[in-house]
Design a protein around this motif. Structure first.
Motif, PDB file in Angstrom:
ATOM      1  N   THR A   2     -68.725 -57.312  -7.168  1.00  0.00           N
ATOM      2  CA  THR A   2     -69.534 -57.547  -8.364  1.00  0.00           C
ATOM      3  C   THR A   2     -70.926 -58.030  -7.949  1.00  0.00           C
ATOM      4  OG1 THR A   2     -68.581 -59.765  -8.509  1.00  0.00           O
ATOM      5  CG2 THR A   2     -67.577 -58.032  -9.844  1.00  0.00           C
ATOM      6  N   PRO A   3     -71.954 -57.786  -8.773  1.00  0.00           N
ATOM      7  CA  PRO A   3     -73.326 -58.127  -8.380  1.00  0.00           C
ATOM      8  C   PRO A   3     -73.539 -59.588  -8.003  1.00  0.00           C
ATOM      9  CG  PRO A   3     -73.346 -56.674 -10.271  1.00  0.00           C
ATOM     10  CD  PRO A   3     -71.909 -57.049 -10.042  1.00  0.00           C
ATOM     11  N   ASP A   4     -72.782 -60.513  -8.603  1.00  0.00           N
ATOM     12  CA  ASP A   4     -73.015 -61.924  -8.311  1.00  0.00           C
ATOM     13  C   ASP A   4     -72.563 -62.316  -6.908  1.00  0.00           C
ATOM     14  OD1 ASP A   4     -70.438 -61.344  -9.520  1.00  0.00           O
ATOM     15  OD2 ASP A   4     -69.997 -63.469  -9.289  1.00  0.00           O
ATOM     16  N   LEU A   5     -71.786 -61.468  -6.224  1.00  0.00           N
ATOM     17  CA  LEU A   5     -71.290 -61.777  -4.886  1.00  0.00           C
ATOM     18  C   LEU A   5     -71.994 -60.983  -3.787  1.00  0.00           C
ATOM     19  CD1 LEU A   5     -67.444 -61.978  -5.571  1.00  0.00           C
ATOM     20  CD2 LEU A   5     -69.114 -63.843  -5.489  1.00  0.00           C
ATOM     21  N   VAL A   6     -73.006 -60.212  -4.146  1.00  0.00           N
ATOM     22  CA  VAL A   6     -73.713 -59.393  -3.162  1.00  0.00           C
ATOM     23  C   VAL A   6     -74.602 -60.293  -2.299  1.00  0.00           C
ATOM     24  CG1 VAL A   6     -75.414 -57.549  -2.879  1.00  0.00           C
ATOM     25  CG2 VAL A   6     -73.646 -57.359  -4.620  1.00  0.00           C
ATOM     26  N   PRO A   7     -74.630 -60.090  -0.966  1.00  0.00           N
ATOM     27  CA  PRO A   7     -75.472 -60.906  -0.091  1.00  0.00           C
ATOM     28  C   PRO A   7     -76.949 -60.840  -0.471  1.00  0.00           C
ATOM     29  CG  PRO A   7     -73.904 -59.629   1.195  1.00  0.00           C
ATOM     30  CD  PRO A   7     -73.801 -59.137  -0.221  1.00  0.00           C
ATOM     31  N   VAL A   8     -77.667 -61.866  -0.088  1.00  0.00           N
ATOM     32  CA  VAL A   8     -79.059 -62.022  -0.506  1.00  0.00           C
ATOM     33  C   VAL A   8     -79.955 -60.917   0.034  1.00  0.00           C
ATOM     34  CG1 VAL A   8     -79.669 -63.475   1.453  1.00  0.00           C
ATOM     35  CG2 VAL A   8     -80.949 -63.695  -0.693  1.00  0.00           C
ATOM     36  N   GLN A   9     -79.594 -60.293   1.166  1.00  0.00           N
ATOM     37  CA  GLN A   9     -80.463 -59.273   1.743  1.00  0.00           C
ATOM     38  C   GLN A   9     -80.556 -58.013   0.895  1.00  0.00           C
ATOM     39  OE1 GLN A   9     -77.754 -60.533   3.277  1.00  0.00           O
ATOM     40  NE2 GLN A   9     -76.587 -58.964   4.398  1.00  0.00           N
ATOM     41  N   TYR A  10     -79.711 -57.897  -0.129  1.00  0.00           N
ATOM     42  CA  TYR A  10     -79.769 -56.719  -0.991  1.00  0.00           C
ATOM     43  C   TYR A  10     -80.629 -56.941  -2.232  1.00  0.00           C
ATOM     44  CZ  TYR A  10     -76.129 -54.845   1.945  1.00  0.00           C
ATOM     45  OH  TYR A  10     -75.430 -54.386   3.026  1.00  0.00           O
ATOM     46  N   ARG A  11     -81.276 -58.083  -2.298  1.00  0.00           N
ATOM     47  CA  ARG A  11     -82.153 -58.344  -3.430  1.00  0.00           C
ATOM     48  C   ARG A  11     -83.435 -57.559  -3.277  1.00  0.00           C
ATOM     49  NH1 ARG A  11     -79.859 -62.002  -6.465  1.00  0.00           N
ATOM     50  NH2 ARG A  11     -78.380 -63.463  -5.549  1.00  0.00           N
ATOM     51  N   ARG A  12     -84.156 -57.415  -4.375  1.00  0.00           N
ATOM     52  CA  ARG A  12     -85.378 -56.623  -4.364  1.00  0.00           C
ATOM     53  C   ARG A  12     -86.389 -57.217  -3.391  1.00  0.00           C
ATOM     54  NH1 ARG A  12     -85.800 -55.824 -10.817  1.00  0.00           N
ATOM     55  NH2 ARG A  12     -85.368 -58.025 -10.704  1.00  0.00           N
ATOM     56  N   GLY A  13     -87.009 -56.338  -2.614  1.00  0.00           N
ATOM     57  CA  GLY A  13     -88.013 -56.778  -1.660  1.00  0.00           C
ATOM     58  C   GLY A  13     -87.451 -57.179  -0.317  1.00  0.00           C
ATOM     59  N   GLN A  14     -86.095 -57.194  -0.175  1.00  0.00           N
ATOM     60  CA  GLN A  14     -85.482 -57.564   1.095  1.00  0.00           C
ATOM     61  C   GLN A  14     -85.135 -56.291   1.868  1.00  0.00           C
ATOM     62  OE1 GLN A  14     -85.251 -60.738   2.106  1.00  0.00           O
ATOM     63  NE2 GLN A  14     -86.207 -61.362   0.199  1.00  0.00           N
ATOM     64  N   GLU A  15     -84.894 -56.465   3.162  1.00  0.00           N
ATOM     65  CA  GLU A  15     -84.577 -55.322   4.019  1.00  0.00           C
ATOM     66  C   GLU A  15     -83.259 -55.576   4.722  1.00  0.00           C
ATOM     67  OE1 GLU A  15     -86.548 -52.630   7.603  1.00  0.00           O
ATOM     68  OE2 GLU A  15     -87.468 -54.507   6.989  1.00  0.00           O
ATOM     69  N   ASP A  16     -82.435 -54.558   4.804  1.00  0.00           N
ATOM     70  CA  ASP A  16     -81.143 -54.687   5.484  1.00  0.00           C
ATOM     71  C   ASP A  16     -80.890 -53.427   6.284  1.00  0.00           C
ATOM     72  OD1 ASP A  16     -78.623 -55.561   6.252  1.00  0.00           O
ATOM     73  OD2 ASP A  16     -77.681 -54.560   4.553  1.00  0.00           O
ATOM     74  N   SER A  17     -80.700 -53.579   7.567  1.00  0.00           N
ATOM     75  CA  SER A  17     -80.529 -52.418   8.452  1.00  0.00           C
ATOM     76  C   SER A  17     -79.111 -51.884   8.443  1.00  0.00           C
ATOM     77  CB  SER A  17     -80.925 -52.805   9.875  1.00  0.00           C
ATOM     78  OG  SER A  17     -80.111 -53.875  10.334  1.00  0.00           O
ATOM     79  N   THR A  18     -78.197 -52.562   7.729  1.00  0.00           N
ATOM     80  CA  THR A  18     -76.797 -52.129   7.750  1.00  0.00           C
ATOM     81  C   THR A  18     -76.511 -51.038   6.746  1.00  0.00           C
ATOM     82  OG1 THR A  18     -76.151 -53.837   6.149  1.00  0.00           O
ATOM     83  CG2 THR A  18     -76.082 -54.418   8.493  1.00  0.00           C
ATOM     84  N   ILE A  19     -77.432 -50.746   5.843  1.00  0.00           N
ATOM     85  CA  ILE A  19     -77.181 -49.696   4.844  1.00  0.00           C
ATOM     86  C   ILE A  19     -77.172 -48.336   5.532  1.00  0.00           C
ATOM     87  CG2 ILE A  19     -78.143 -48.527   2.840  1.00  0.00           C
ATOM     88  CD1 ILE A  19     -79.085 -51.084   1.782  1.00  0.00           C
TER      89      ILE A  19
END
Length: 520
Positions: free
Chosen positions: A503-520
């Motif tokens: 659910t959206p409330d449990l998504v890690p902070v790196q998936y918020r707008r403006g953040q970058e995540d190399s695991t996608i």
């Protein structure tokens, strides 16, 4: 001279009055239609009329002063608008990659024109530009290797075989990837691009991806992987105490036993401003019957913000309906604009509009207060204004079909629900929160116009729910969908409660707008 009887005179007079009422009503409709097409959509009171209102409400202010006891002042921090900069650094997040291209003069051309000595670098000038690259496609090959024991093979014993563990596919037998399906969903439900437009765009890029294939992907993924998360958010929504609801029309072409032009509905339910993690859910239904809301809200007990639709008032007693003052203000605003400009100043509709404006101004001042303090301030400041409005409305009359008559009727008929927002500081003065959440669906409907089947309408409700909830939780919709679709197939194999963890409330902070995540 022509002599007529008294009865004939009264009949002609009544006919004349009736015709005048019809003429006034038609003129009101013409002025409202003209404003709707050519006028501003804002309901803000015009400056020239606001100046008259300050004089008109002297008596009301005096009445309110007599009713008030002690009013606690609340300071609101002023908002300062910063000037937009033309620097590229200020329009992009910090984690955007930077490509450095160095431009040097060839060594053969760096000889000094005076003495012939080779020149050395003493500085540089940097010019930064924004580069945008259209969507790119590529094929990803997942190669799973198999291993065998060569020693056992040579000795003739049974040879053990070891295989790399395969990750379950997003759709069995399909070449769909989480990134591809997430992109298609975002383009349709966030950017409002129908599938046929996406098909044209991909075809121009040489990718012959049909709209039927994209539609099948969306339907299958929504049912297999997004619906369980939707159901989990539904259960979370019912645990809240303050909700908002709204509904709008939707055309579905293929309905069993009904014509293609039959009117169906998309319902919306969402959390209030008190929620730490907002939830926005859409639900498709064939009708606007109150039973639909009752079934969806089964198990919910609390407050429900809604408009004046009578279906909400037939819900069980454990659901308290809170009326919307924005709808009342809109009706008074329409009554003002239905009059010729020379008659608007000092009209009764303008008085009713100003009462509503005063209430909204108070709410703006109380916005930053905690619910307990807001509740107390409303009783001190808002309740006297509401009492004055109701007393004023009892002294006014207007033809029932006129714009002012409709506004007065709405006020009296909805009063038991309009006054409910005084009972709890968590409640809001309007249902605008639900209407803002409904707007993305309405904007999308203007582009894709209809749903082909009921399955498509249900899938749209599910996808819209996850996307809008992600946006409300400050998540980037595309990154959130990729996060879910990349993990759901493998998590579902080993964990029966996998949906509760995505659910959206449990998504890690790196998936918020403006953040970058190399695991996608």
């Amino acid at each position: 001279m022509v002599t007529i009887s008294r009865a004939e005179y009264e009949s002609l007079k009544a006919e004349r009055d009736e015709l005048n009422q019809k003429l006034d009503w038609l003129m009101e409709q013409m002025r409202l239609a003209k404003k709707k097409v050519y006028g501003a959509s804002s309901e803000q009171t015009k400056e020239e009329l606001a100046g008259q209102l300050s004089l008109m409400f002297d008596e009301t202010e005096a009445w309110l002063s007599a009713k008030r006891t002690s009013v606690t002042e609340s300071k609101v921090v002023a908002h300062t608008r910063q000037k937009r900069s033309s620097r590229v650094e200020e329009v992009l997040p910090d984690n955007v990659p930077v490509e450095v291209v160095e431009h040097r003069v060839p060594e053969s051309e760096r000889n000094c024109p005076e003495c012939g000595t080779l020149m050395t670098e003493i500085g540089s000038e940097v010019r930064r530009t924004l580069v945008m690259i259209p969507a790119q496609v590529k094929i990803r090959e997942d190669v799973y290797f198999t291993y065998a024991c060569q020693n056992c093979k040579q000795t003739g014993t049974e040879t053990p075989v070891l295989k790399a563990e395969k990750e379950p596919p997003l759709i069995s037998g399909s070449y769909a990837s989480p990134e591809a399906v997430a992109h298609i969903m975002v383009q349709k439900f966030v950017m409002y691009a129908p599938l046929y437009r996406q098909e044209q765009e991909w075809n121009r890029a040489g990718v012959m991806l049909s709209r039927q294939t994209m539609s099948n992907w969306v339907l299958r993924v929504a049912e297999d992987w997004l619906r369980p998360i939707y159901d989990q958010m539904h259960q979370q929504l019912l645990q809240r105490e303050v909700l908002h609801a709204d509904e709008t029309t939707l055309q579905v072409l293929k309905l069993e036993g009904r014509t293609a032009r039959s009117k169906c509905y998309m319902w919306l339910y969402r959390t209030g401003g008190d929620a730490g993690h907002p939830i926005v859910l859409y639900e498709y239904q064939q009708s606007r019957k109150a039973e639909n809301a009752e079934a969806f809200l089964k198990g919910f007990t609390g407050w429900l913000h809604a408009d004046g639709y009578s279906g909400y008032h037939r819900l069980p007693e454990n659901i308290r309906v809170v009326g919307c003052w924005a709808h009342l203000r809109r009706k008074f605003d329409e009554a003002v604009n239905a009059l010729p400009k020379e008659q608007q100043t000092g009209c009764a509709a303008l008085e009713g509009l100003q009462y509503c404006n005063v209430l909204f101004a108070i709410e703006k001042e109380l916005a930053d207060l905690p619910p307990e303090e807001r509740y107390k301030q409303r009783l001190i400041r808002s309740k006297p204004v509401m009492d004055a409005l109701l007393a004023w409305a009892e002294t006014k009359t207007a033809p029932p079909k006129s714009s002012l008559g409709k506004a007065l009727y709405y006020l009296r008929e909805q009063w038991p629900y309009l006054k409910c927002f005084l009972e709890d500081g968590r409640l809001e003065i309007s249902n605008n929160r639900a209407e803002r959440s409904m707007k993305p669906f309405v904007m999308g409907r203007k582009n894709w116009l209809f749903a082909n089947t009921e399955g498509g309408a249900q899938s749209s409700a599910i996808v819209y729910s996850l996307i809008e909830t992600a946006k409300e939780n400050d998540l980037d919709p595309y990154r959130y969908l990729v996060y879910v679709l990349s993990r759901a197939p493998s998590m579902a194999v080993a964990d029966r409660e996998w949906a509760t963890k995505l659910t959206p409330d449990l998504v890690p902070v790196q998936y918020r707008r403006g953040q970058e995540d190399s695991t996608i």
